[in-house]
Design an enzyme around this catalytic site. Structure first.
Site, PDB file in Angstrom:
ATOM      1  N   VAL A 116      14.421   8.677 -12.168  1.00 47.48           N
ATOM      2  CA  VAL A 116      13.090   8.191 -12.481  1.00 47.48           C
ATOM      3  C   VAL A 116      13.134   7.694 -13.918  1.00 47.48           C
ATOM      4  CG1 VAL A 116      10.646   8.770 -12.632  1.00 47.48           C
ATOM      5  CG2 VAL A 116      12.113   9.947 -10.985  1.00 47.48           C
ATOM      6  N   GLY A 125      14.486  11.872  -9.229  1.00 45.46           N
ATOM      7  CA  GLY A 125      13.503  11.866  -8.146  1.00 45.46           C
ATOM      8  C   GLY A 125      14.204  12.091  -6.838  1.00 45.46           C
ATOM      9  N   ASP A 149       6.002  18.101   1.052  1.00 46.96           N
ATOM     10  CA  ASP A 149       6.914  18.713   0.104  1.00 46.96           C
ATOM     11  C   ASP A 149       6.147  19.221  -1.116  1.00 46.96           C
ATOM     12  OD1 ASP A 149       9.913  17.726  -1.681  1.00 46.96           O
ATOM     13  OD2 ASP A 149       9.319  19.638  -0.801  1.00 46.96           O
TER      14      ASP A 149
END
Ligand SMILES: *[C@@H]1O[C@H](CO)[C@@H](O)[C@H](O)[C@H]1NC(C)=O
Ligand SMILES: *[C@@H]1O[C@H](CO)[C@@H](O)[C@H](O)[C@H]1NC(C)=O
Ligand SMILES: *[C@@H]1O[C@H](CO)[C@@H](O)[C@H](O)[C@H]1NC(C)=O
Ligand SMILES: *[C@@H]1O[C@H](CO)[C@@H](O)[C@H](O)[C@H]1NC(C)=O
Ligand SMILES: *[C@@H]1O[C@H](CO)[C@@H](O)[C@H](O)[C@H]1NC(C)=O
Ligand SMILES: *[C@@H]1O[C@H](CO)[C@@H](O)[C@H](O)[C@H]1NC(C)=O
Length: 732
Positions: free
Chosen positions: A429, A424, A541
């Site tokens: 993650v 991540g 993003d």
């Protein structure tokens, strides 16, 4: 008293006697001990009681008692010693001279005592001094063999006083009294007077006599009254050094070496454990018991062992004392030790080594472990609480639709971070499974400090309120760690990036309908986000990697917004433009001003990728955006760019429309870009048109798509851009 006891006592007495003098010789006189080599010769004793020159006589004193005198003299002996120094303490007469008022001499004595220069005695220079009393007087002594003058030694002093009142008791410094040290080697006690013409005594009734004497240092203290009242018969004690100077009175004196080598015999140091010492006052030698022994070295077996343990003042021992021949042992008591010598300093307790090891090590280690564990636990707990507070726990606890996980719960959920889903924005993650078997993704948030605490909590709250099918749901968080961990809804099919551009093995067929659905629903998610009433939220993003796809229906879920963008946000502006290369809005890049239209721009790129299945940079450094621009500029069609898989003729219209929409999203001018609402609506219309077309045949006319922007949406700005795993570009 039993006879045997008397016998023992007698034998003891005689043993003691024999250590002082020769057997059968008298060893005391007038209370003075006479040790050999001194001795009192007696009739009927067939041994010489003394060495030659050491004869002592026991004479009558003037009050009917006895007193020892040096043989053939009237010199009273006060004491005689062999050890540790050879010494004879004697009394000698004072010299005096008296005058009448016209200065005529009325009587005098030189106090003459001449000790035989080849004899054993010398006046001790170290223990005696010469004292003169008088008020206009010079007195001196002379001694020794002739030199340039008649004698080799002259020493004396002068004293003067104006009147009787000037002399002071206790002060012998030239007024009524003077004193002076004497040299070694003096054999004679006699005083010389300065001439009366020079040293007049006219009209000196306050001090009619002068006195001169050699006396033991410290014995005589001057009193002014002595100037008038001292007896002319006064004697003074002084010390004589003695030594074995010659084998007999006529022979030459000798040193230790000469004495020991003498063939004629007669070496005086006859005892075992004795040694010879050269005389320091006159020629000759004397004997001494060696270290650790005492007694009389001039007698066979006269030197006996010292029991040092009985004399702790002289021979200290701080431990257990044990006498040995000629010495003594001193050891620390059991259980005590000393780094140096117990003869010098105290012993201190010690542990036996075994006990020290057993007890010390085991106790030490277990204590260490226990306290370490305890400290760790306390620290851990404290840290967790600290983190909880730091990360805004008290505020977030009150937020309704998220759960605050403890660290332990989180570890259970992720099985101690055993399965990594991916990387991540701020770390790995992890996959997790909640108690009710629901899969979750757990990932690190930004690091929270005091300054960011409010932003973080706000963001978590906002995220928790983002409830939309196409937005990944924040389920909870764990704040008991340095960097808060966020628990999200799990999307089983990974992200769009992987599906579009991933390994060939993972590639699945993606019909246009599916791609359109993904586009529409992603747009819906963003639209929802942009329309949030409470706060303007921008993603910052947008890219395929942040569009996750749920289970087998490929329902897109927008992820990675919010917290990860907080880092660099300072209200509307950011010092650092962060985002992902290829998706970043050039306007945002230039101004640092992140708007909703920045998300629109990025989404435009996503649309291009969906229809071309090409990454932003493909082939040999070809830019997807530039190539599309070129295609639309040159041919007014993106046909060459479309993915072959879906470029069937019946799809071309839809693809062209999506392409044109994307080009609008990518417009340089922010106000010419559609907003997310419009993007979503136009995509939905395309889908409806296709359904109609398949159902009715001429969908094109029906919907009459016009690729023109209808409105310029406001470019509110607040939320922030930041970071994912991609490159960070700093704003010039
Ligand atoms: C005692 O001394 C004299 C000389 O002083 C000597 O001739 C004599 O042999 C000595 N006697 C003994 C028993 O040593
Ligand atoms: C003489 O000898 C006796 C006994 O030894 C002693 O008490 C006395 O003081 C002595 N007298 C002098 C003047 O030394
Ligand atoms: C002092 O002594 C000298 C010599 O002894 C003598 O001639 C003189 O008369 C004495 N003077 C007096 C006052 O006694
Ligand atoms: C010295 O003695 C004389 C005569 O006794 C006296 O007059 C004078 O004051 C004395 N001087 C001192 C300094 O004591
Ligand atoms: C004593 O003196 C002599 C000569 O003066 C010397 O050779 C000798 O070593 C000395 N002995 C000791 C024990 O000092
Ligand atoms: C004699 O021996 C003792 C003990 O060994 C020592 O203390 C002492 O100084 C010695 N005396 C002389 C004069 O050397």
């Amino acid at each position: 008293m039993s006879p045997s006891l008397v016998l023992i006592m007698l034998s003891l007495a005689s043993t003691a006697e024999s250590l002082i003098g020769k057997p059968g010789c008298q060893t005391t006189c007038g209370g003075v001990t006479i040790p050999y080599p001194f001795g009192i010769s007696a009739e009927g004793v067939n041994v010489n009681c003394s060495l030659p020159g050491f004869e002592i006589s026991c004479a009558n004193n003037h009050s009917g008692g006895l007193m020892p005198v040096l043989a053939n003299t009237e010199i009273e002996v006060l004491s005689l010693s062999v050890m540790p120094r050879p010494e004879a303490r004697v009394r000698l007469p004072v010299a005096w001279s008296c005058y009448n008022s016209t200065g005529g001499n009325t009587g005098f004595s030189y106090g003459t005592v001449e000790l035989n220069p080849t004899g054993v005695y010398r006046i001790s220079d170290t223990h005696n001094e010469l004292v003169v009393l008088g008020c206009n007087t010079l007195m001196y002594t002379n001694s020794g063999p002739p030199g340039r003058y008649r004698y080799s030694f002259y020493t004396g002093c002068m004293t003067y006083c104006n009147d009787s009142g000037t002399a002071q008791d206790g002060k012998c410094a030239g007024i009524g009294c003077c004193h002076v040290d004497i040299p070694p080697g003096l054999t004679d006690n006699w005083m010389q007077f300065g001439s009366t013409t020079t040293w007049s005594h006219v009209d000196q009734e306050f001090s009619p006599c002068d006195y001169g004497f050699i006396v033991e240092k410290g014995y005589y203290t001057f009193r002014a009254s002595d100037l008038t009242s001292m007896s002319v018969k006064q004697t003074m004690p002084l010390r004589l050094d003695w030594a074995i100077r010659a084998r007999n009175i006529r022979s030459v004196s000798m040193s230790c070496a000469e004495a020991a080598n003498s063939r004629a015999g007669g070496y005086a140091c006859v005892s075992q454990h004795s040694e010879c010492v050269n005389s320091t006052n006159g020629p000759g030698y004397f004997c001494n018991c060696t270290r650790g022994y005492e007694g009389n070295p001039y007698i066979v077996d006269g030197c006996t062992n010292i029991n040092e343990c009985e004399r702790p003042a002289e021979y200290p021992c701080y431990g257990v004392c044990h006498d040995t021949e000629g010495s003594y042992d001193c050891k620390c008591r059991r259980g005590y030790q000393n780094s140096g010598s117990p003869k010098e300093k105290d012993c201190s307790p010690k542990f036996p080594l075994a006990a020290k090891l057993a007890l010390g090590i085991s106790l030490g280690i277990s204590f260490l472990i226990v306290s370490l564990l305890f400290a760790l636990m306390v620290r851990q707990k404290r840290k967790m609480n600290e983190y909880f507070k730091k990360n805004g726990g008290s505020i977030l606890q009150k937020v309704e639709n998220i759960k605050i996980f403890t660290k332990d719960e989180l570890n259970k959920i992720t099985k101690n971070n055993s399965e990594v889903l991916g990387q991540g924005g701020f770390g790995k993650v992890y996959k997790g499974i909640l108690a009710d078997n629901i899969m979750v993704a757990v990932k690190a948030s930004i690091e929270v400090n005091d300054a960011r605490k409010e932003d973080f909590t706000n963001e978590v709250i906002i995220q928790s309120q983002m409830i939309h099918t196409n937005i990944i749901k924040l389920l909870g968080c764990c704040l008991e760690v340095d960097v808060p961990m966020l628990v999200y809804e799990f999307a089983a099919n990974g992200n769009l990036q992987d599906i579009l551009h991933g390994d060939a093995s993972r590639r699945v067929p993606l019909p246009l309908e599916l791609r359109l659905d993904i586009a529409i629903e992603s747009a819906e998610g963003l639209r929802y986000m942009h329309s949030s009433a409470k706060r303007t939220v921008r993603h910052g993003d947008v890219k395929p990697a942040n569009i996750l796809l749920d289970d087998d229906k490929f329902i897109p879920k927008i992820s990675d917004f919010g917290t990860s963008k907080l880092l660099t946000v300072d209200k509307d502006f950011t010092m650092f433009v962060v985002g992902s290369m290829g998706y970043i809005d050039p306007v945002f890049h230039k101004t640092g001003h992140l708007t909703k239209k920045s998300d629109v721009y990025s989404f435009g790129v996503v649309l291009l990728e969906l229809i071309s299945r090409k990454p932003t940079i493909y082939g040999e450094n070809l830019s997807l955006i530039i190539e599309f621009h070129r295609a639309y500029e040159q041919e007014n069609s993106g046909r060459t760019m479309f993915d072959k898989e879906i470029a069937a003729e019946e799809n071309i219209f839809t693809l062209e429309e999506i392409g044109k929409l994307a080009m609008e999203c990518l417009k340089e001018k922010v106000e010419e870009r559609p907003d997310m609402k419009e993007v979503a609506e136009r995509l939905v219309m395309l889908r409806r048109a296709r359904k109609h077309a398949y159902g009715q045949g001429n969908y094109i006319e029906e919907i009459g798509i016009e690729a023109t922007p209808k409105s310029t949406s406001s470019s509110a700005t607040l939320s922030a851009p930041s970071t994912p795993a991609t490159k960070h570009i700093s704003n010039p």
